[in-house]
Design an enzyme around this catalytic site. Structure first.
Site, PDB file in Angstrom:
ATOM      1  N   GLU A   1       0.818  -1.217   0.000  1.00 54.92           N
ATOM      2  CA  GLU A   1       0.000   0.000   0.000  1.00 54.92           C
ATOM      3  C   GLU A   1       0.854   1.270   0.000  1.00 54.92           C
ATOM      4  OE1 GLU A   1      -0.662  -2.735   1.589  1.00 54.92           O
ATOM      5  OE2 GLU A   1      -2.678  -3.274   0.928  1.00 54.92           O
TER       6      GLU A   1
ATOM      7  N   HIS B   1     -11.772  -6.021   8.527  1.00 55.01           N
ATOM      8  CA  HIS B   1     -12.441  -5.872   7.225  1.00 55.01           C
ATOM      9  C   HIS B   1     -13.761  -5.127   7.373  1.00 55.01           C
ATOM     10  CE1 HIS B   1      -9.655  -9.118   6.129  1.00 55.01           C
ATOM     11  NE2 HIS B   1      -9.864  -8.792   4.870  1.00 55.01           N
TER      12      HIS B   1
END
Ligand SMILES: Cc1ncc(C[n+]2csc(CCOP(=O)(O)OP(=O)(O)O)c2C)c(N)n1
Ligand SMILES: [Mg+2]
Length: 666
Positions: A405, A472
């Protein structure tokens, strides 16, 4: 550590002419003499911190002279020689260090923490590693536009221990980007010697692991640096690929001037003093009769004169005037919103389809837009938002990334520096933590620091109600709404999502675009199928009533709608914020002044969330209109749990109706 360096420098001038050799010398002498002057000014308290590059000049100068001026360089704190060899007027550098307006940051950042498009230099941020990934982005732009240019990025050996280094080299290698990774191994990272920093023999050895050519170069030998890099640069321009070069050198002064060198063994210092790049080369040029005594004196005098003259200009420049409006205005790049109204008929779309269609249309609008993310190409992304995009736009613009990322956010920044646009898909908003540093420190601060836009949109699939547990399901907008320089968008409906995404991509500022996963397939709406935009900072008033104001966004909007549907006797203004930064405070105040009662609903846990700030704003601006304390409803102060009954208990939704009724009864 010292084995690969010869104890005395042997110069092999090959076919270099005298003029080039003299230029190499002059270009090394200039930063050396500037530094000697700076050390005096530092002692006199006329400049702040100083990071010395004395002893390392051959690297900065050799690499800069080996590149073309149009090629980007991303230097570190000891690379004065890059700035001087690119011929930045010295008085501008001096103004920069004194925090004056003729510098490059309007007094907002110090020393070498600046970039300048005029000279194709992109300075570091303090965190060292991030610029390695930024170089990837610049190089990607050069590759996509077939510019045949090299991007040279610098790091110390200490910086190579950061994850950014690994990520950037890996991405550059996987994508075969024309980046020259320059590691200046100067023996120490602050007080840490190399044997406490890494355990391989040479850092260059790491190249193998990334599938990348790599070389060790004597960093104190200007001729070797220049000729080797010139050759490598030519080769990279012809056949784009990354190359890792480790320059062996030594830091002759403290990490910064105040910290000294007590921890450096004397013998080590003495042995490296004999290898001084400037003195050795000067002696060589004199031996070879390329430089006469008279010339040497004349060159030095001319540089000293140049330094003094330029210093005077900087000293004469008036100090920067502080002005709140100027400061606030420079946080974001001005963006003139252009309304594009939809013309076509509408079609019923789910939130996910609207986002996908919106993204596709922006890809058509902006030929310079590149999308990057994990599994977004052939696979279409884990939510299938980019399904079919590779076919429509090709793999160059729809890029699968390794799991990194940080490097990808940084690459987005690099694309922006090179004049392109980037959309980065976080697979889940939760994973932005692995790229957090470049978001809050690089993208957010760039425009304020040196007027450089960060034209990057981060797509953030977020939110709970999907039984996916603590990693999540988070809705982490509050990490970003509190950071000046970022814009934060959080639509609740397909129509808003499509129009706001178009605006996010048009806006040259960094935008975090939150997409609620639980709404992706559950919320449908008639949406115009052609391209249109919606403005930032405009909330929508979904319901009107006089009893209470409900302020919310994202999934909260749907919870509030459900509650109002179940309680037709409640007359409420329901405000869907749509964007959190900018925030439509006027819409909030107007409604609060009418109803006198306000409840703010957010999905995130309570403390430090945006509901708290909205509440505070209402107290400060609408106190006289309030008939009850402003109420906040949020999720529990725990991480978000997995199993349904725990998740339901966690969620703000279950507490909203009761809180609303209590407020109405106040
Ligand atoms: C993320 C981060 N951690 C720590 C620091 C503090 N710091 C600044 S420079 C430096 C040493 C860097 O060493 P190296 O990369 O070898 O470069 P050198 O200073 O030797 O040129 C450290 C620890 C920092 N700026 N950023
Ligand atoms: Mg070092």
């Amino acid at each position: 550590m010292l084995t690969s360096i010869r104890s005395t420098i042997t110069f092999d001038k090959k076919n270099l002419d005298d003029k080039t050799l003299l230029n190499l010398y002059k270009n090394m002498l200039r930063p050396r003499l500037i530094e000697e002057k700076m050390l005096i000014l530092l002692r006199q308290g006329k400049i702040s911190k100083w990071f010395s590059g004395i002893g390392q000049e051959a690297i900065s100068v050799g690499v800069t002279m080996a590149l073309n001026k149009e090629e980007y360089m991303l230097p570190m704190h000891r690379n004065l020689g890059i700035f001087t060899t690119r011929e930045i007027p010295l008085h501008r550098l001096f103004s920069q260090w004194q925090g004056k307006a003729n510098g490059f940051t309007k007094g907002r950042d110090r020393s070498f923490h600046f970039g300048t498009q005029e000279y194709n230099i992109v300075g570091m941020i303090s965190h060292l590693g991030p610029q390695l990934g930024v170089a990837d982005g610049i190089a990607l732009a050069s590759l996509l536009k077939n510019k045949q240019q090299v991007t040279a990025v610098f790091t110390g050996e200490g910086g190579t221990s950061e994850g950014d280094f690994h990520e950037a080299l890996n991405v550059a290698s996987v994508w075969q980007l024309p980046v020259l990774f320059c590691v200046e191994n100067n023996g120490y990272g602050l007080s840490t010697p190399t044997n406490e920093q890494y355990r391989c023999k040479d850092i260059a050895d790491r190249g193998k692991g990334y599938g990348m050519e790599s070389f060790v170069v004597d960093g104190n030998n200007i001729v070797e640096v220049y000729t080797k890099i010139k050759k490598l640069a030519q080769s990279i321009r012809k056949r784009p690929r990354p190359i890792l070069v480790e320059f062996k050198t030594f830091r002759m002064r403290g990490h910064e001037e105040a910290s000294g060198t007590k921890y450096v063994p004397k013998e080590l210092m003495q042995s490296w003093a004999k290898k001084d790049p400037v003195e050795n080369f000067q002696a060589y040029l004199k031996n070879e009769k390329i430089l006469t005594e008279k010339q040497e004196v004349a060159i030095k005098e001319a540089i000293i004169h140049e330094i003094n003259e330029n210093l005077q200009i900087a000293f004469d420049e008036k100090p920067i005037e502080s002005n709140v409006t100027t400061e606030l205005n420079d946080v974001y790049k001005p963006f003139e919103y252009k309304e594009v109204s939809p013309k076509s008929k509408t079609e019923e779309l789910r939130l996910i389809d609207a986002i996908s269609l919106g993204l596709k249309q922006s890809m058509q609008q902006h030929k310079d837009l590149v999308i990057m993310g994990q599994d977004i190409a052939e696979y279409g992304g884990v939510f299938k938002i980019t399904d079919g995009f590779v076919k429509a736009f090709g793999k160059e613009r729809v890029r699968n990334t390794p799991i990194c990322e940080s490097a990808i956010v940084e690459a987005g920044m690099g694309l922006s520096i090179a004049g392109m646009k980037a959309v980065v898909e976080m697979q889940f908003a939760d994973f932005v933590t692995s790229g957090f540093n470049p978001v809050v420190n690089y993208l957010a601060k760039s425009h304020y620091r040196w007027n450089q836009q960060a034209d990057v949109v981060l797509r953030m699939p977020c939110g709970g109600g999907v039984a996916a547990g603590p990693f999540h399901s988070q809705t982490n907008e509050a990490w970003f709404t509190k950071t000046p320089g970022l814009k934060v968008v959080y639509p609740a409906f397909p129509y808003d999502a499509k129009g706001l995404l178009a605006t996010a991509i048009n806006d040259p500022n960094p935008v975090l675009f939150f997409e609620h996963k639980a709404l992706y397939r559950s919320i449908r709406q008639d949406v115009p199928t052609d391209y249109y935009t919606l403005p930032f900072g405009k909330a929508s008033l979904l319901k009107e009533g006089n009893d209470v104001t409900i302020v919310t966004y994202g999934a909260g909007v749907h919870w509030a709608l459900e509650t109002l549907d179940n309680n037709s006797d409640i007359n409420a203004d329901l405000i869907d914020l749509r964007t959190l930064q900018p925030l439509d405070t006027e819409a909030i105040y107007k409604s609060v002044r009418k109803t006198g009662k306000t409840i703010i609903l957010q999905e995130d846990s309570m403390f430090g969330g945006i509901a708290s700030d909205i509440s505070a704003l209402i107290m400060e601006h609408c106190f006289e209109s309030l008939d009850a304390p402003v109420k906040r409803v949020a999720s529990l102060e725990t991480p978000i749990p997995f199993i349904n009954q725990l998740e339901e208990q966690y969620m703000a939704k279950g507490r909203f109706e009761e809180a609303l009724k209590a407020l109405l009864a106040y």
